[in-house]
Design an enzyme around this catalytic site. Structure first.
Site, short mmCIF file in Angstrom:
data_model
loop_
_atom_site.label_atom_id
_atom_site.label_comp_id
_atom_site.label_asym_id
_atom_site.label_seq_id
_atom_site.Cartn_x
_atom_site.Cartn_y
_atom_site.Cartn_z
N ARG A 28 78.87 43.26 37.76
CA ARG A 28 78.10 42.03 38.18
C ARG A 28 77.89 41.95 39.78
NH1 ARG A 28 80.58 37.75 35.00
NH2 ARG A 28 79.02 36.43 36.34
N ARG A 31 41.36 36.79 31.25
CA ARG A 31 41.66 37.95 30.33
C ARG A 31 43.14 38.08 30.04
NH1 ARG A 31 37.91 42.87 30.74
NH2 ARG A 31 37.27 41.79 32.85
N LYS A 63 46.55 35.86 37.55
CA LYS A 63 46.73 37.39 37.34
C LYS A 63 47.35 37.88 38.32
CE LYS A 63 42.89 39.85 37.71
NZ LYS A 63 41.70 40.61 37.43
N ASN A 103 30.20 51.19 42.03
CA ASN A 103 30.85 50.59 43.47
C ASN A 103 32.28 50.11 42.93
OD1 ASN A 103 31.40 48.67 45.44
ND2 ASN A 103 30.32 46.96 44.60
C1 UD1 Z 1 32.42 43.37 41.58
C2 UD1 Z 1 31.26 44.05 42.28
C3 UD1 Z 1 30.77 45.14 41.46
C4 UD1 Z 1 32.06 46.38 41.39
C5 UD1 Z 1 33.26 45.56 40.93
C6 UD1 Z 1 34.26 46.68 41.05
C7 UD1 Z 1 30.20 42.19 43.29
C8 UD1 Z 1 28.94 41.07 42.97
N1 UD1 Z 1 30.02 43.08 42.08
O1 UD1 Z 1 32.05 42.99 40.40
O2 UD1 Z 1 29.71 45.69 42.05
O3 UD1 Z 1 31.28 47.44 40.69
O4 UD1 Z 1 33.43 44.47 41.79
O5 UD1 Z 1 35.51 45.89 40.47
O6 UD1 Z 1 30.86 41.88 43.88
N2 UD1 Z 1 36.52 36.97 43.59
C9 UD1 Z 1 36.70 35.83 44.55
N3 UD1 Z 1 35.85 34.88 44.60
C10 UD1 Z 1 34.62 34.94 43.60
C11 UD1 Z 1 34.51 35.98 42.73
C12 UD1 Z 1 35.34 37.04 42.86
O7 UD1 Z 1 37.59 35.76 45.13
O8 UD1 Z 1 33.90 33.94 43.71
C13 UD1 Z 1 37.50 38.11 43.51
C14 UD1 Z 1 37.99 38.45 42.44
O9 UD1 Z 1 39.22 37.45 42.18
C15 UD1 Z 1 38.33 39.70 42.34
C16 UD1 Z 1 37.18 40.07 43.16
O10 UD1 Z 1 36.63 39.15 43.97
O11 UD1 Z 1 39.54 39.91 43.00
C17 UD1 Z 1 36.15 40.80 42.59
O12 UD1 Z 1 35.64 39.94 41.53
P1 UD1 Z 1 35.25 40.17 40.11
O13 UD1 Z 1 34.62 39.10 39.41
O14 UD1 Z 1 36.18 41.04 39.42
O15 UD1 Z 1 33.71 41.08 40.25
P2 UD1 Z 1 33.11 41.86 39.40
O16 UD1 Z 1 32.00 41.24 38.94
O17 UD1 Z 1 33.78 42.96 38.54
#
Ligand code: UD1
Ligand code: CA
Length: 473
Positions: free
Chosen positions: A341, A22, A29, A180
């Site tokens: 500078r 996004r 990001k 969460n």
């Molecule tokens: C996750 C939580 C959700 C919580 C939310 C808070 C899970 C399944 N869900 O959801 O309960 O409310 O965060 O923001 O954990 N990432 C990786 N590898 C992956 C997937 C994600 O490194 O395979 C990292 C992302 O870069 C990010 C973080 O994990 O920094 C969270 O991932 P994101 O996809 O934002 O999780 P949500 O679906 O928002």
């Protein structure tokens, strides 16, 4: 003698493998900056604040660039990088991140690379809770709009029994407003066991880290620590980036306002690394960056931008000055519209006025360059007066050359000092000079063409044109 280092009982894992779609950016990001600091560095700072070792970052998208940024900022090896090639979910990411922690026996704190507003106090409370019960502790928040978040499911007596992701939640579960935050502390041993049992049979076909919560509820126990919706909010797009930056900036300014006056606190930018001594006064639209230091009783007026610049005690920087990697001395008066500078070093009681540019230049105590000048690669002694329009010709198209002006010298207006050149002590350079040789101590240097005067000239010209006009009629 061998020094035995006490191993840290806290390790930290930072999840940042996602792309951040996004942002619509060519750059990952977590490399976008808030107050000059890349987003991912906020998580590393938190980890370092806990004394965590090792600090593991799970990276995927643009892993090289992110790893390079971490190495540059924190030193090579400070953060252990683990690659997650395909983003199969937070549970999968943590599973991979545990690999370097195979022999680690303590508590693991799991952070996200995109939650820069998390405060160290909150994190400390989370760790304390996990330690107290040797269980899983997680940050949760009661929010106005829970859409998209994992919901906290509690039993009749209020104990957490699990987390259900928004996409998997029933209509009834979607009405739960406690969510969460995605930040946890748990024993490494538990995480290793629990992440091994995860499956991807859910709405998103991902390995959900959140499924470890139900496992903990049935074994080591789960506790929640409250966090505000603001603090837990992740950055997903550019609007959220600048909103988070604003909040971070406000926190910093509010801290400084305990001892310094900010005339328009909402309209300044002060980076976290800036230091400000008591009784300094900061005007409107001022930007203070990097290692800038503002001395006591100094006044920084509207629109001034200082980067890695030290301002001495009681100095007054008037509006719209720009200084980078410079030192402004005690009791200086700078600007308005001065440009300092890199490598400008001003002694005490110096005055630098409007439209004066300096670069790699030193001015000794009490010297003045008040109007319209360029001083580059110059060493200027004490009590020197640099007249309006003085220019050091420091560059011959190939190399930079030095100008030296010794104590007490007087440089008349509109002088060019063709470097390399030296003006001796108490020497006087007459206005309009082009100085191409050293000026001896106490001497007058004058390079002016003699002035010739033609008496009655104006009348003669006027008469001639009057006659021409008559003749035409
Ligand atoms: C996750 C939580 C959700 C919580 C939310 C808070 C899970 C399944 N869900 O959801 O309960 O409310 O965060 O923001 O954990 N990432 C990786 N590898 C992956 C997937 C994600 O490194 O395979 C990292 C992302 O870069 C990010 C973080 O994990 O920094 C969270 O991932 P994101 O996809 O934002 O999780 P949500 O679906 O928002
Ligand atoms: Ca998220």
């Amino acid at each position: 003698m061998s020094i035995r280092r006490r191993k840290s009982t806290i390790a930290c894992m930072i999840l940042a493998a996602g792309k951040g779609t996004r942002m619509n950016s060519a750059k990952n990001k977590v490399l976008h900056t808030l107050l000059g600091v890349p987003m991912v560095a906020y998580a590393v700072e938190r980890a370092r604040g806990l004394g965590a070792a090792p600090i593991v970052a799970v990276l995927g998208h643009q892993i090289q660039e992110v790893a390079k940024t971490l190495d540059e900022r924190f030193g090579a090896g400070c953060v252990t990088v683990v690659e997650q090639k395909a983003q199969k979910g937070t549970g999968h990411a943590v599973r991979l991140g545990l690999a370097p922690l195979a022999k680690f026996n303590g508590m693991v704190v799991i952070l996200c690379g995109d939650v820069p507003l998390l405060r160290k106090e909150t994190l400390a409370a989370l760790v304390a809770q996990a330690r107290k019960r040797h269980g899983l502790a997680m940050l949760t928040s009661v929010v106005g709009n829970p859409t998209g978040y994992g919901r906290i499911v509690r039993d009749d007596v209020g104990k957490i029994v699990g987390v259900v992701e928004h996409k998997d939640a029933t209509q009834v579960q979607r009405r739960i407003v406690e969510v969460n935050a995605g930040i946890y502390a748990a024993p490494a041993k538990f995480l290793l066991k629990a992440t091994a049992k995860l499956s991807a049979r859910n709405a998103q076909g991902e390995y959900y880290l959140t499924d470890i919560v139900a496992q903990a509820a049935a074994s080591i126990g789960v506790d929640s620590v409250d966090v505000s919706a603001e603090e837990m909010s992740g950055v997903n797009d550019r609007e959220q980036l600048v909103a988070a930056e604003r909040i971070l900036g406000d926190r910093i300014v509010r801290e400084h306002m305990k001892h310094a006056t900010f005339r328009a606190p909402a309209e300044v930018v002060v980076e976290a690394s800036v230091t400000i001594e008591p009784d300094a006064e900061i005007g409107r639209n001022v930007v203070l960056r990097g290692s800038t230091h503002i001395g006591a009783f100094a006044r920084i007026d509207d629109g001034t931008i200082l980067t890695d610049t030290v301002v001495g005690r009681n100095a007054h920087v008037l509006p719209y000055c720009v200084a980078t990697d410079s030192t402004i001395g005690e009791n200086n008066k700078i600007g308005p519209f001065a440009h300092l500078r890199p490598g400008t070093v001003l002694g005490p009681e110096v005055h630098v006025g409007n439209f004066v540019e300096m670069k790699k230049t030193r001015l000794g105590r009490g010297s003045k360059a008040n109007h319209l000048s360029y001083l580059g690669d110059a060493i200027v002694g004490e009590k020197v007066n640099v007249g309006a329009g003085t220019i050091t010709c420091n560059y011959n198209g190939y190399e930079k050359r030095q100008t030296i002006i010794e104590d007490g010298a007087f440089i008349g207006s509109d002088t060019q000092l063709v470097a390399p050149v030296r003006v001796g002590k108490r020497a006087v350079v007459a206005a309009g000079a082009t100085i191409t040789e050293d000026v001896r101590d106490g001497a007058l240097a004058i390079t002016r063409a003699p002035c010739k005067q033609v008496d009655g000239y104006a009348d003669r010209v006027a008469e001639r044109y009057a006659e021409l006009k008559k003749a035409k009629r």
